[in-house]
Structure formats: structure tokens, C-alpha cells
Design an enzyme around this catalytic site. Sequence first.
Site, PDB file in Angstrom:
ATOM      1  N   GLY A   1      16.460  -4.247   0.511  1.00 24.28           N
ATOM      2  CA  GLY A   1      16.479  -4.629  -0.895  1.00 24.28           C
ATOM      3  C   GLY A   1      15.865  -6.009  -1.114  1.00 24.28           C
ATOM      4  CE  LYS A   2      13.281 -10.025   3.565  1.00 23.64           C
ATOM      5  NZ  LYS A   2      13.114 -10.375   4.982  1.00 23.64           N
ATOM      6  CB  THR A   3      10.681  -5.764  -0.420  1.00 23.06           C
ATOM      7  OG1 THR A   3      10.606  -6.017   0.972  1.00 23.06           O
ATOM      8  CG2 THR A   3       9.286  -5.654  -0.997  1.00 23.06           C
TER       9      THR A   3
ATOM     10  CE  LYS B   1      -3.746  -1.874   2.881  1.00 21.28           C
ATOM     11  NZ  LYS B   1      -4.373  -1.694   4.218  1.00 21.28           N
TER      12      LYS B   1
ATOM     13  CB  ILE C   1      10.457   2.658   1.708  1.00 22.62           C
ATOM     14  CG1 ILE C   1      11.668   3.047   2.549  1.00 22.62           C
ATOM     15  CG2 ILE C   1       9.813   1.416   2.246  1.00 22.62           C
ATOM     16  CD1 ILE C   1      11.291   3.723   3.842  1.00 22.62           C
TER      17      ILE C   1
ATOM     18  CG  ASP D   1      13.882  -1.722   4.498  1.00 22.52           C
ATOM     19  OD1 ASP D   1      13.685  -2.641   3.681  1.00 22.52           O
ATOM     20  OD2 ASP D   1      13.229  -1.579   5.539  1.00 22.52           O
TER      21      ASP D   1
ATOM     22  CG  ASP E   1       1.799   1.083   7.260  1.00 19.90           C
ATOM     23  OD1 ASP E   1       2.745   0.820   6.506  1.00 19.90           O
ATOM     24  OD2 ASP E   1       1.255   0.231   7.998  1.00 19.90           O
TER      25      ASP E   1
ATOM     26  CG  PHE F   1       9.662   2.904  11.098  1.00 24.36           C
ATOM     27  CD1 PHE F   1       9.732   1.752  10.331  1.00 24.36           C
ATOM     28  CD2 PHE F   1       8.420   3.447  11.373  1.00 24.36           C
ATOM     29  CE1 PHE F   1       8.580   1.147   9.838  1.00 24.36           C
ATOM     30  CE2 PHE F   1       7.255   2.852  10.888  1.00 24.36           C
ATOM     31  CZ  PHE F   1       7.338   1.701  10.119  1.00 24.36           C
ATOM     32  CB  VAL F   2      10.301   7.771   7.504  1.00 26.62           C
ATOM     33  CG1 VAL F   2      11.612   8.388   7.938  1.00 26.62           C
ATOM     34  CG2 VAL F   2      10.506   6.850   6.310  1.00 26.62           C
TER      35      VAL F   2
HETATM   36  N1  HPA Z   1       8.366   3.230   7.230  1.00 24.12           N
HETATM   37  C1  HPA Z   1       7.245   2.591   6.823  1.00 24.12           C
HETATM   38  N2  HPA Z   1       7.258   1.422   6.207  1.00 24.12           N
HETATM   39  C2  HPA Z   1       8.456   0.861   5.981  1.00 24.12           C
HETATM   40  C3  HPA Z   1       9.658   1.482   6.363  1.00 24.12           C
HETATM   41  C4  HPA Z   1       9.612   2.732   7.028  1.00 24.12           C
HETATM   42  O1  HPA Z   1      10.629   3.347   7.415  1.00 24.12           O
HETATM   43  N3  HPA Z   1      10.668   0.666   5.972  1.00 24.12           N
HETATM   44  C5  HPA Z   1      10.072  -0.400   5.374  1.00 24.12           C
HETATM   45  N4  HPA Z   1       8.756  -0.305   5.376  1.00 24.12           N
HETATM   46 MG    MG Z   2       3.791  -0.856   5.938  1.00 23.97          MG
END
Ligand code: HPA
Ligand code: MG
Length: 225
Positions: A147-149, A76, A143, A145, A201, A194-195
Amino acid sequence: MSTDMADEQRNKQAVEINDDWPGYSVELFNYPEHYQGDLECVYIPHGVIMNRIECLARDILEDIGQDDMMVLCVLKGGYKFCCDLVESIKAQSRSTNSSLTTRVEFIRLKSYLNDQSTEDMQIIGPEDLSVLKGKILISSQAIVDTGKTMRALLQHVNSFQPKLVKVAGLLVKRLPQSAASLPDYVGFVIPNRFVVGYALDYNEYFRDLNHICVISEMGKQKYKV
Ligand code: HPA
Ligand code: MG
């Protein structure tokens, strides 16, 4: 420097947000009242996000602007980025009278609980993305992070045999692992924090915040599951 080289360098450039960037005081900005006390700072204001997306749209158009483009929206968290990116691509291609067409498909992933990545990344539909076959695809992800996703998603997407796949990531977290797999188009490289906001979300909260912000301890406690 030749034009080609200039282009290549610009494409590789991302806005770097340093580890010591404190963000802006939330008091300086307009944000939903129900999040009062839940935010530590405004990390990237909405206007800055929008301007950066215009640059990414320009770079994408320069690379593949003559062809029809399929944009994969990674839900999402990527819905705002995808929407604003596509709008900017359309606006800029209109201004050059190009006949580019854009089409958007969606895929939903889930891997986070609270502010922690869980081991299993689930792809929650759609099962069939055979419309991607032979297409030029921009996968737009809010995002990146570890890179796995991104890698799992690319593997999944490639199984539907698109002609070309490029990844656009609005935010890339600065981690030792992430250097190995950077998106082709990067908005901001940010510290490993974490943002939330701009559709990102924390347990489904804060998607309705326009700015990208850092959540406060109080916010974390309030929306913890
Ligand atoms: N914020 C929200 N969702 C996320 C983040 C984050 O920093 N990293 C991976 N999913
Ligand atoms: Mg999320």
C-alpha cells in the site's frame, strides 16, 4: 436489505483467492512458447480477469457514471488493466446511452528489482499533472501490496487538486499492512506471492503473457539481474 446497502456490500466484495489455491497446470492453457518451463502455474486465467474487470467497470459506472472521468494509468504494470477497464467502462456506458467521456493520463512508477520491493519508489514522469485539477479521477493500478506505492501516489495526485479520487486495483496482496489502505475497487485479493503476466513483470519479462501466473524457480533464475 435496501438497495443502497446491497450496493455498498457489492462494492466491498472482491474475489478472494485462498492461500492454498494451487493454480491451474500451465499445460491446460495457451501461452507464449518462449516461457515454457518458466511458469509454475496459471493463477488467474485471462478470461477470468476480463470478466472481473467488467464487474469493476459496472461498479465504477454506478458510482460516478454521470460525470466525465479521468483515468490515471499507473505504468508500466497497469497498462493492460487500465486499457481493459476503460474499454469496459465505455462499452457499458454506451449500452445505457450515457454521455460519459473518458480521458486517460499516465504516470510511471518503479520500485521492484527481481521479486523484491526496493525502498525508494520513483515517480518517473510526467512532472505536471495539472490537467487533473477539478476532475473525477480513477487511478488504475495493477497491484497493491504494502500500500506504500498507493499512498505515495495518492499524495502526489492530490497535490494537483482533483475533485474526487478513487483507486481501482486489479490485485491486492493479502498482507497485514495492506488492510489499512485498500483500493476503492478491488479485482482479486491474492496471497502474498510474486505473480507475473497481464503486464506485470519480473525484470521486464512476462508482460506479454495474458494470464496472471506464478513464476517458477527456473524462470526466476533465467531472468534474474
Ligand atoms: N508481480 C509483479 N510486480 C509486482 C508484484 C508482483 O507480484 N508486486 C509488486 N509489484
Ligand atoms: Mg515491475
